[in-house]
Structures are given as structure tokens and as C-alpha cells.
Motif scaffolding. Structure first.
Motif, PDB file in Angstrom:
ATOM      1  N   UNK A 134       0.824  -1.209   0.000  1.00 37.23           N
ATOM      2  CA  UNK A 134       0.000   0.000   0.000  1.00 37.23           C
ATOM      3  C   UNK A 134       0.859   1.260   0.000  1.00 37.23           C
ATOM      4  N   UNK A 135       1.997   1.196   0.656  1.00 32.93           N
ATOM      5  CA  UNK A 135       2.896   2.351   0.652  1.00 32.93           C
ATOM      6  C   UNK A 135       3.426   2.609  -0.754  1.00 32.93           C
ATOM      7  N   UNK A 136       3.833   1.547  -1.444  1.00 38.29           N
ATOM      8  CA  UNK A 136       4.291   1.700  -2.843  1.00 38.29           C
ATOM      9  C   UNK A 136       3.164   2.213  -3.727  1.00 38.29           C
ATOM     10  N   UNK A 137       1.956   1.714  -3.506  1.00 38.02           N
ATOM     11  CA  UNK A 137       0.809   2.148  -4.307  1.00 38.02           C
ATOM     12  C   UNK A 137       0.564   3.645  -4.101  1.00 38.02           C
ATOM     13  N   UNK A 138       0.555   4.060  -2.840  1.00 36.09           N
ATOM     14  CA  UNK A 138       0.347   5.472  -2.542  1.00 36.09           C
ATOM     15  C   UNK A 138       1.466   6.323  -3.123  1.00 36.09           C
ATOM     16  N   UNK A 139       2.702   5.837  -3.046  1.00 37.02           N
ATOM     17  CA  UNK A 139       3.845   6.551  -3.612  1.00 37.02           C
ATOM     18  C   UNK A 139       3.688   6.689  -5.122  1.00 37.02           C
ATOM     19  N   UNK A 140       3.177   5.645  -5.760  1.00 41.25           N
ATOM     20  CA  UNK A 140       3.009   5.668  -7.207  1.00 41.25           C
ATOM     21  C   UNK A 140       1.946   6.635  -7.687  1.00 41.25           C
ATOM     22  N   UNK A 141       0.826   6.704  -6.955  1.00 42.21           N
ATOM     23  CA  UNK A 141      -0.261   7.565  -7.436  1.00 42.21           C
ATOM     24  C   UNK A 141      -0.236   8.971  -6.834  1.00 42.21           C
ATOM     25  N   UNK A 142       0.626   9.205  -5.859  1.00 40.91           N
ATOM     26  CA  UNK A 142       0.620  10.521  -5.214  1.00 40.91           C
ATOM     27  C   UNK A 142       1.066  11.640  -6.159  1.00 40.91           C
ATOM     28  N   UNK A 143       1.764  11.316  -7.217  1.00 45.64           N
ATOM     29  CA  UNK A 143       2.181  12.336  -8.171  1.00 45.64           C
ATOM     30  C   UNK A 143       1.162  12.620  -9.265  1.00 45.64           C
ATOM     31  N   UNK A 144       0.135  11.798  -9.364  1.00 47.12           N
ATOM     32  CA  UNK A 144      -0.849  11.983 -10.433  1.00 47.12           C
ATOM     33  C   UNK A 144      -1.574  13.332 -10.397  1.00 47.12           C
ATOM     34  N   UNK A 145      -1.899  13.871  -9.223  1.00 48.84           N
ATOM     35  CA  UNK A 145      -2.544  15.192  -9.240  1.00 48.84           C
ATOM     36  C   UNK A 145      -1.694  16.284  -9.895  1.00 48.84           C
ATOM     37  N   UNK A 146      -0.396  16.059  -9.986  1.00 46.55           N
ATOM     38  CA  UNK A 146       0.446  17.030 -10.691  1.00 46.55           C
ATOM     39  C   UNK A 146       0.060  17.135 -12.163  1.00 46.55           C
ATOM     40  N   UNK A 147      -0.452  16.043 -12.729  1.00 47.17           N
ATOM     41  CA  UNK A 147      -0.892  16.098 -14.130  1.00 47.17           C
ATOM     42  C   UNK A 147      -1.988  17.130 -14.322  1.00 47.17           C
ATOM     43  N   UNK A 148      -2.921  17.203 -13.364  1.00 49.54           N
ATOM     44  CA  UNK A 148      -3.973  18.216 -13.454  1.00 49.54           C
ATOM     45  C   UNK A 148      -3.380  19.617 -13.356  1.00 49.54           C
ATOM     46  N   UNK A 149      -2.389  19.752 -12.502  1.00 48.44           N
ATOM     47  CA  UNK A 149      -1.719  21.043 -12.395  1.00 48.44           C
ATOM     48  C   UNK A 149      -1.009  21.425 -13.677  1.00 48.44           C
ATOM     49  N   UNK A 150      -0.329  20.468 -14.291  1.00 47.09           N
ATOM     50  CA  UNK A 150       0.366  20.744 -15.549  1.00 47.09           C
ATOM     51  C   UNK A 150      -0.617  21.102 -16.656  1.00 47.09           C
ATOM     52  N   UNK A 151      -1.719  20.367 -16.733  1.00 45.67           N
ATOM     53  CA  UNK A 151      -2.719  20.666 -17.756  1.00 45.67           C
ATOM     54  C   UNK A 151      -3.334  22.042 -17.549  1.00 45.67           C
ATOM     55  N   UNK A 152      -3.631  22.374 -16.296  1.00 45.21           N
ATOM     56  CA  UNK A 152      -4.215  23.678 -16.015  1.00 45.21           C
ATOM     57  C   UNK A 152      -3.212  24.788 -16.330  1.00 45.21           C
ATOM     58  N   UNK A 153      -1.957  24.564 -15.980  1.00 44.08           N
ATOM     59  CA  UNK A 153      -0.928  25.559 -16.277  1.00 44.08           C
ATOM     60  C   UNK A 153      -0.799  25.759 -17.789  1.00 44.08           C
ATOM     61  N   UNK A 154      -0.890  24.669 -18.539  1.00 47.92           N
ATOM     62  CA  UNK A 154      -0.850  24.770 -20.002  1.00 47.92           C
ATOM     63  C   UNK A 154      -2.023  25.591 -20.518  1.00 47.92           C
ATOM     64  N   UNK A 155      -3.229  25.336 -19.984  1.00 46.52           N
ATOM     65  CA  UNK A 155      -4.410  26.091 -20.414  1.00 46.52           C
ATOM     66  C   UNK A 155      -4.265  27.578 -20.083  1.00 46.52           C
ATOM     67  N   UNK A 156      -3.725  27.872 -18.909  1.00 50.69           N
ATOM     68  CA  UNK A 156      -3.561  29.269 -18.522  1.00 50.69           C
ATOM     69  C   UNK A 156      -2.546  29.980 -19.418  1.00 50.69           C
ATOM     70  N   UNK A 157      -1.442  29.314 -19.734  1.00 56.08           N
ATOM     71  CA  UNK A 157      -0.456  29.964 -20.598  1.00 56.08           C
ATOM     72  C   UNK A 157      -0.982  30.096 -22.025  1.00 56.08           C
ATOM     73  N   UNK A 158      -1.829  29.153 -22.423  1.00 54.53           N
ATOM     74  CA  UNK A 158      -2.439  29.249 -23.748  1.00 54.53           C
ATOM     75  C   UNK A 158      -3.369  30.455 -23.823  1.00 54.53           C
ATOM     76  N   UNK A 159      -4.123  30.701 -22.734  1.00 57.24           N
ATOM     77  CA  UNK A 159      -5.005  31.866 -22.691  1.00 57.24           C
ATOM     78  C   UNK A 159      -4.195  33.152 -22.734  1.00 57.24           C
ATOM     79  N   UNK A 160      -3.108  33.174 -21.988  1.00 60.49           N
ATOM     80  CA  UNK A 160      -2.279  34.390 -21.904  1.00 60.49           C
ATOM     81  C   UNK A 160      -1.665  34.698 -23.260  1.00 60.49           C
TER      82      UNK A 160
END
Length: 91
Positions: free
Chosen positions: A60-86
Motif C-alpha cells: 500500500x505504501x508503494x501504491x500510494x507513492x506511485x499515485x501521489x504524483x498523479x494530481x500534478x498532471x492536473x496542475x500541468x494541464x491547467x498551467x498549459x491552459x492558462x499559458x495558452x489563454x495568456x
């Protein structure tokens, strides 16, 4: 419109600050319970024996370690959308 942009920027800023801290929690647990990453220098037999001794908690620790970075994908996508708007407004 300006108020909404400030809220969105705060949200994305919190993601980029909190997620790396969240990733450190399972990483620290792996260091304490599994001697990670030093154990990777050991023979496979030693690694598998330690893994088996640690039990489901380690899985479970490895599983949590593996998926804990996934929310960064949403951040990267949102950052891309914001820079595209700018860049769209600049043109």
C-alpha cells in the motif's frame, strides 16, 4: 473575471506546493520501513525477502507513492491552459 483568475492561480499554486509534500510522506515511510533506495543495491533475494517480511503495508505504501504524483498532471494541464489563454490575449 479578474477575481476568478486570482482564485484559479491560487488553486494551481496550492497544487504545486502541496503535491510534492504529499509525495514525501510515502517516500519517507519507504525509507524507514524498507531502507529505500539503499536496498536496491542489494541482491534480488534480499530485496524480495525484505519485501515479503514487510507485508501488505509495504504494498500500500508503494501504491500510494506511485499515485501521489498523479494530481500534478492536473496542475500541468491547467498551467498549459492558462499559458495558452495568456498567449492568445497577447496576440
Amino acid at each position: 473575471m479578474q477575481n476568478q483568475t486570482i482564485k484559479e492561480n491560487r488553486y494551481i499554486g496550492m497544487i504545486f506546493i502541496m503535491i510534492p509534500l504529499l509525495i514525501q510522506i510515502p517516500y519517507t515511510i519507504l525509507i524507514l520501513n524498507f531502507q529505500y533506495p539503499d536496498i536496491l543495491r542489494e541482491p534480488a533475494e534480499t530485496i524480495l525477502t525484505e519485501f515479503h517480511k514487510a507485508g501488505p503495508f509495504l504494498v500500500w505504501t508503494w501504491w500510494f507513492f506511485g499515485i501521489s504524483g498523479l494530481p500534478l498532471l492536473f496542475g500541468y494541464l491547467y498551467l498549459y491552459q492558462m499559458t495558452k489563454k495568456i498567449t492568445h490575449y497577447c496576440l
